[in-house]
Design an enzyme around this catalytic site. Structure first.
Site, PDB file in Angstrom:
ATOM      1  N   LYS A 154      84.580  31.928  -0.844  1.00 54.76           N
ATOM      2  CA  LYS A 154      83.149  31.399  -1.027  1.00 54.76           C
ATOM      3  C   LYS A 154      83.042  30.247  -0.049  1.00 54.76           C
ATOM      4  O   LYS A 154      84.091  29.454   0.436  1.00 54.76           O
ATOM      5  CB  LYS A 154      83.260  30.592  -2.472  1.00 54.76           C
ATOM      6  CG  LYS A 154      81.595  30.533  -2.992  1.00 54.76           C
ATOM      7  CD  LYS A 154      81.143  32.123  -3.334  1.00 54.76           C
ATOM      8  CE  LYS A 154      79.732  31.690  -3.619  1.00 54.76           C
ATOM      9  NZ  LYS A 154      79.284  32.895  -4.459  1.00 54.76           N
TER      10      LYS A 154
HETATM   11  P1  NAD Z   1      68.296  30.879  -5.174  1.00 53.93           P
HETATM   12  O1  NAD Z   1      68.469  29.857  -4.498  1.00 53.93           O
HETATM   13  O2  NAD Z   1      67.437  32.180  -4.709  1.00 53.93           O
HETATM   14  O3  NAD Z   1      67.678  30.680  -6.687  1.00 53.93           O
HETATM   15  C1  NAD Z   1      68.121  29.552  -7.582  1.00 53.93           C
HETATM   16  C2  NAD Z   1      67.062  29.465  -8.357  1.00 53.93           C
HETATM   17  O4  NAD Z   1      67.399  28.323  -9.341  1.00 53.93           O
HETATM   18  C3  NAD Z   1      65.790  28.549  -7.605  1.00 53.93           C
HETATM   19  O5  NAD Z   1      64.568  29.006  -7.788  1.00 53.93           O
HETATM   20  C4  NAD Z   1      65.924  27.072  -7.997  1.00 53.93           C
HETATM   21  O6  NAD Z   1      64.777  26.367  -7.827  1.00 53.93           O
HETATM   22  C5  NAD Z   1      66.522  27.110  -9.319  1.00 53.93           C
HETATM   23  N1  NAD Z   1      67.157  25.959  -9.740  1.00 53.93           N
HETATM   24  C6  NAD Z   1      68.307  25.320  -9.064  1.00 53.93           C
HETATM   25  N2  NAD Z   1      68.599  24.255  -9.922  1.00 53.93           N
HETATM   26  C7  NAD Z   1      67.928  24.381 -11.058  1.00 53.93           C
HETATM   27  C8  NAD Z   1      68.052  23.741 -12.278  1.00 53.93           C
HETATM   28  N3  NAD Z   1      68.969  22.523 -12.467  1.00 53.93           N
HETATM   29  N4  NAD Z   1      67.239  24.010 -13.407  1.00 53.93           N
HETATM   30  C9  NAD Z   1      66.473  25.239 -13.351  1.00 53.93           C
HETATM   31  N5  NAD Z   1      66.351  25.790 -12.138  1.00 53.93           N
HETATM   32  C10 NAD Z   1      67.408  25.275 -10.980  1.00 53.93           C
HETATM   33  O7  NAD Z   1      69.668  31.447  -5.633  1.00 53.93           O
HETATM   34  P2  NAD Z   1      70.344  32.874  -6.157  1.00 53.93           P
HETATM   35  O8  NAD Z   1      70.736  33.532  -5.192  1.00 53.93           O
HETATM   36  O9  NAD Z   1      69.304  33.489  -7.028  1.00 53.93           O
HETATM   37  O10 NAD Z   1      71.614  32.236  -7.139  1.00 53.93           O
HETATM   38  C11 NAD Z   1      71.398  31.952  -8.413  1.00 53.93           C
HETATM   39  C12 NAD Z   1      72.699  31.943  -9.028  1.00 53.93           C
HETATM   40  O11 NAD Z   1      73.200  33.409  -8.927  1.00 53.93           O
HETATM   41  C13 NAD Z   1      74.092  31.023  -8.696  1.00 53.93           C
HETATM   42  O12 NAD Z   1      74.875  30.817  -9.629  1.00 53.93           O
HETATM   43  C14 NAD Z   1      74.559  32.004  -7.546  1.00 53.93           C
HETATM   44  O13 NAD Z   1      75.825  31.676  -7.315  1.00 53.93           O
HETATM   45  C15 NAD Z   1      74.557  33.475  -8.418  1.00 53.93           C
HETATM   46  N6  NAD Z   1      74.732  34.641  -7.599  1.00 53.93           N
HETATM   47  C16 NAD Z   1      73.878  35.071  -6.630  1.00 53.93           C
HETATM   48  C17 NAD Z   1      73.999  35.972  -5.811  1.00 53.93           C
HETATM   49  C18 NAD Z   1      72.998  36.518  -4.789  1.00 53.93           C
HETATM   50  O14 NAD Z   1      73.093  37.720  -4.296  1.00 53.93           O
HETATM   51  N7  NAD Z   1      72.168  35.654  -4.297  1.00 53.93           N
HETATM   52  C19 NAD Z   1      75.101  37.010  -5.992  1.00 53.93           C
HETATM   53  C20 NAD Z   1      76.035  36.732  -7.210  1.00 53.93           C
HETATM   54  C21 NAD Z   1      75.960  35.419  -7.883  1.00 53.93           C
END
Ligand code: NAD
Length: 476
Positions: free
Chosen positions: A107
């Site tokens: 990561k």
């Molecule tokens: P992203 O940046 O696209 O979206 C995150 C969202 O959460 C945003 O809309 C942001 O405004 C919101 N956010 C941030 N802090 C917040 C808070 N304190 N309260 C409420 N909302 C909040 O990110 P993502 O890619 O959707 O990732 C989200 C989660 O999923 C993370 O934990 C990431 O590790 C996990 N994840 C993502 C992927 C991927 O393919 N993108 C894969 C596996 C896991």
């Protein structure tokens, strides 16, 4: 629970690992070898922007190299720390093992608020970070393959791929150095939606197991289920969209950085998403009642809670008040180890992160294979498949005409049957198969062993078992 100290994210992952390992019979020493993070590289680099030098701090952590390349996203956030990156890298090891993606865990993170920088500035910062990692083989098609995570997406992955290509001009597999790229830069159909799509497939598979559903006290299917989502970013938005549009679920709450929106009748998700895109938050959106303290919605009545933002949001401070009987961890680590215990005691069923959000790495795996094979999925078979189906349809129609059946085959059937699968359909099919198979391996253990009382422990048992055989096969 006063007096009990909340463990850090990495400690939480270690505690969950230890719970599972206690039920296994691993050779002495191997447990520790699997648990520890192999290496974390910290880089501090300067970029001259807006007339002055700015120093940025980034990390790339490699948790386990029992399989290579290692794989894991790169996160851009001000909250990035070594502890967080190491926890996320460990989760990647277990996640890849659980869904049989042939990678070790890694990561990366860059401590930055991407919203503070213009696009051209962000490009320079990302390229410089990529340069620092690539020159140490921490970005490399056969060693270490990043992907998007919070704060990053297709755009950043395209910059990273291009940076690697510039540094390795004769590497024919350069495109495979990172996944989550745009289609026109070597990406794959369905990667952007993949993690959210995986959450949908995970829930569908859960609801195909009546004995598992019974443990939540819920009945029936996803149709009509009340859902609250935290974080309407890539993962949360796609999960909510597919669940509401295709499975009849009702999104009654959305939590974002600036607060929450609640509407027991169901929110118009498209309108909420558009509002966030235009205004940067949910405040003022007419789709529901605005709550400045969005986190209270984590404690609201609903059937399914989907934390899809950041880690540690369900913790010792609020776990006892969480009412949802089913939580699916779309984010990594949203439930702390302490909260996990509180919820388990209450009987809340948690579909754990290492399974629930594995759709992203699964489709990244397909993209990596596509890049290495230099051909789009379906390109060789599609028309041949269509031609064979046409033969069957022609023959059936000839027989129907001979038997005097007036209507012949229904047009809907013909249309669907005649069309060969394109890349998107193949990707979704591969993802669905992966999510179903992995769920079944967890669920079987959950029911078969009296000492496994939750899906998380079952998931860790399956994953650690596979990592252990990987190490044993290598002779370590
Ligand atoms: P992203 O940046 O696209 O979206 C995150 C969202 O959460 C945003 O809309 C942001 O405004 C919101 N956010 C941030 N802090 C917040 C808070 N304190 N309260 C409420 N909302 C909040 O990110 P993502 O890619 O959707 O990732 C989200 C989660 O999923 C993370 O934990 C990431 O590790 C996990 N994840 C993502 C992927 C991927 O393919 N993108 C894969 C596996 C896991």
């Amino acid at each position: 629970m006063t007096g009990i100290v909340e463990p850090s994210f990495r400690e939480s992952v270690d505690l969950m690992f230890s719970r599972a390992v206690a039920l296994m019979d691993l050779p002495p020493g191997l447990e520790e070898k699997i648990r520890v993070c192999n290496a974390t590289y910290t880089v501090r680099f300067g970029v001259r922007l807006r007339g002055q030098m700015h120093t940025f701090t980034g990390y790339r952590s490699v948790h386990s190299e029992h399989m290579e390349p290692v794989k894991g996203g790169i996160r851009f956030a001000t909250t990035v720390t070594q502890d967080e990156v190491e926890a996320l890298a460990a989760l990647m090891t277990y996640k890849c093992a659980l869904v049989e993606a042939p990678f070790g865990g890694s990561k990366g993170g860059l401590r930055i608020d991407p919203r503070e920088w213009e696009e051209h500035e962000l490009e320079r910062i990302t390229r410089r970070f990529a340069y620092e990692l690539a020159k140490r083989d921490l970005i490399h098609p056969s060693q270490n393959v990043p992907a998007p995570d919070m704060g990053t997406g297709e755009r950043e992955m395209a910059w990273i791929a291009d940076q690697y290509r510039r540094m390795n001009t004769t590497d024919i597999n350069a495109n495979a150095c990172v996944t989550g790229k745009p289609i026109n830069a070597g990406g794959i159909q369905g990667r952007v939606e993949a993690t959210g799509r995986g959450v949908q497939y995970a829930l569908r598979e859960f609801f195909r197991h009546p004995a598992d559903v019974a443990r939540t006290g819920l009945t029936g299917t996803l149709d009509g289920k009340r859902v609250i989502v935290q974080g309407l970013g890539n993962v949360g938005y796609h999960a909510a969209k597919f669940l509401s549009e295709e499975d009849g679920a009702r999104i009654i709450g959305v939590i974002e950085r600036d607060g929450g929106l609640h509407n027991p009748e169901g929110l118009d998700l498209g309108a909420v998403h558009e509002w966030i895109t235009l205004n940067g938050g949910v405040q003022g959106c007419p789709a529901g009642t605005y709550l400045p303290e969005g986190a209270v919605l984590l404690e609201e009545e609903c059937d399914i809670l989907i934390p899809a933002a950041i880690e540690g949001v369900i913790n010792l401070g609020n776990a006892a008040r969480v009412k949802a009987p089913l939580i699916i961890e779309a984010a990594n680590g949203p439930v702390t180890a302490g909260a996990d215990e509180v919820l388990r005691t209450k009987g809340t069923v948690i579909i754990p992160d290492l399974y629930a959000n594995a759709g992203g790495v699964t489709v990244s795996y397909f993209e990596w294979v596509k890049n290495l094979s230099h051909i789009r999925f379906g390109r060789m078979q599609r028309r041949q498949e269509e031609a064979r189906h046409q033969l069957v349809v022609d023959e059936l129609e000839r027989l129907a005409a001979g038997l005097g059946v007036a209507d012949g085959l229904s047009p809907g059937f013909k249309q669907k049957y005649l069309r060969g699968a394109d890349e998107l359909e193949l990707v979704r099919s591969g993802l669905d198969d992966t999510m179903r198979t992995a769920y079944q391996s967890m669920s079987e253990l959950w029911h078969a062993r009296g000492d496994v009382d939750d899906l998380r422990t079952a998931a860790y048992l399956v994953a650690i078992g596979r990592v252990a055989s990987g190490y044993r096969a290598k002779g370590l």
